[in-house]
Design a protein around this motif. Structure first.
Motif, PDB file in Angstrom:
ATOM      1  N   ASP A   1       5.063  50.706 -10.855  1.00 19.50           N
ATOM      2  CA  ASP A   1       3.689  51.211 -10.924  1.00 19.50           C
ATOM      3  C   ASP A   1       3.256  51.900  -9.634  1.00 19.50           C
ATOM      4  OD1 ASP A   1       1.435  51.676 -12.501  1.00 19.50           O
ATOM      5  OD2 ASP A   1       0.357  49.992 -11.585  1.00 19.50           O
ATOM      6  N   ARG A   2       4.189  52.640  -9.030  1.00 18.16           N
ATOM      7  CA  ARG A   2       3.891  53.380  -7.798  1.00 18.16           C
ATOM      8  C   ARG A   2       3.574  54.845  -8.065  1.00 18.16           C
ATOM      9  NH1 ARG A   2       8.744  50.748  -4.256  1.00 18.16           N
ATOM     10  NH2 ARG A   2       7.740  48.733  -3.946  1.00 18.16           N
ATOM     11  N   VAL A   3       3.867  55.322  -9.281  1.00 21.33           N
ATOM     12  CA  VAL A   3       3.651  56.727  -9.624  1.00 21.33           C
ATOM     13  C   VAL A   3       3.038  56.852 -11.013  1.00 21.33           C
ATOM     14  CG1 VAL A   3       5.589  57.554  -8.203  1.00 21.33           C
ATOM     15  CG2 VAL A   3       5.968  57.013 -10.610  1.00 21.33           C
ATOM     16  N   ASP A   4       2.403  57.982 -11.239  1.00 21.76           N
ATOM     17  CA  ASP A   4       1.958  58.370 -12.577  1.00 21.76           C
ATOM     18  C   ASP A   4       2.900  59.450 -13.076  1.00 21.76           C
ATOM     19  OD1 ASP A   4      -0.383  56.756 -12.757  1.00 21.76           O
ATOM     20  OD2 ASP A   4      -1.458  58.198 -11.484  1.00 21.76           O
ATOM     21  N   ILE A   5       3.258  59.402 -14.346  1.00 17.64           N
ATOM     22  CA  ILE A   5       4.096  60.447 -14.924  1.00 17.64           C
ATOM     23  C   ILE A   5       3.192  61.588 -15.358  1.00 17.64           C
ATOM     24  CG2 ILE A   5       5.721  61.045 -16.747  1.00 17.64           C
ATOM     25  CD1 ILE A   5       6.584  58.078 -16.781  1.00 17.64           C
TER      26      ILE A   5
END
Length: 188
Positions: free
Chosen positions: A45-49
């Protein structure tokens, strides 16, 4: 339906990494992560796609489209000044000799030669082709009667990013184009 991504090996599916403000972390080198790192960052949960390839990876219990563009959830403040490296020097000087403009056989030249007390700094090193560097030898540009096209300066990271936009990488997936501000003419 056939799509080129479907036959692409996952190793050929890097993810473009955007900062939390949706700007690329860097243009040169372009900020990309291998698909495994991108998937790991998604699960942590460190990035958004932002966008996907058509290519999927599968496990016994799941199927997942590979991300083609991801954005960090936490903003990373870019460094104001880049490291002094051969590549960054060439990028600052737009991959051309600062004496004759040639783009072949590039090396670097100490404007004030080290033998005359010159140091290896941004302000004293310029990109030069091998023939010009040989012709100049251990002399200053004035002594060699050779003028520099542009005086060497310490560039900012923004300066190198601007130059990097003129040299797009070999691989650009179509989903990346909206996030990379290459100089293209917009349709009315």
């Amino acid at each position: 339906m056939y799509h080129p991504d479907l036959i692409r090996h996952p190793d050929g599916c890097p993810a473009l990494v955007l900062n939390a403000d949706y700007t690329p972390l860097s243009y040169y080198p372009l900020s990309v992560w291998p698909w495994q790192t991108a998937i790991k960052a998604v699960f942590l949960d460190r990035v958004d796609i932002v966008d996907y390839y058509e290519r999927e990876v599968r496990s016994p219990s799941a199927r997942l489209k590979l991300p083609s563009v991801i954005a960090l959830k936490q903003y990373v403040k870019p460094s104001q000044f880049p490291a002094f490296t051969r590549f960054n020097l060439f990028l600052r000087d737009k991959f051309s000799c600062q004496y004759c403009g040639s783009q072949r056989d590039l090396t670097f030249d100490h404007v004030i030669p080290r033998a005359q007390g010159g140091r290896t700094t941004w302000e004293n090193v310029a990109t030069a082709c091998a023939p010009c560097n040989l012709r100049k030898g251990g002399r200053t540009p004035k002594q060699a009667n050779m003028a520099l096209n542009i005086a060497p300066i310490r560039p900012t990271s923004w300066h190198l990013q601007e130059h990097g936009r003129r040299f797009p990488p070999n691989y650009l997936h179509e989903t990346w184009r909206d996030w990379l501000y290459w100089d293209v003419e917009l349709e009315a």
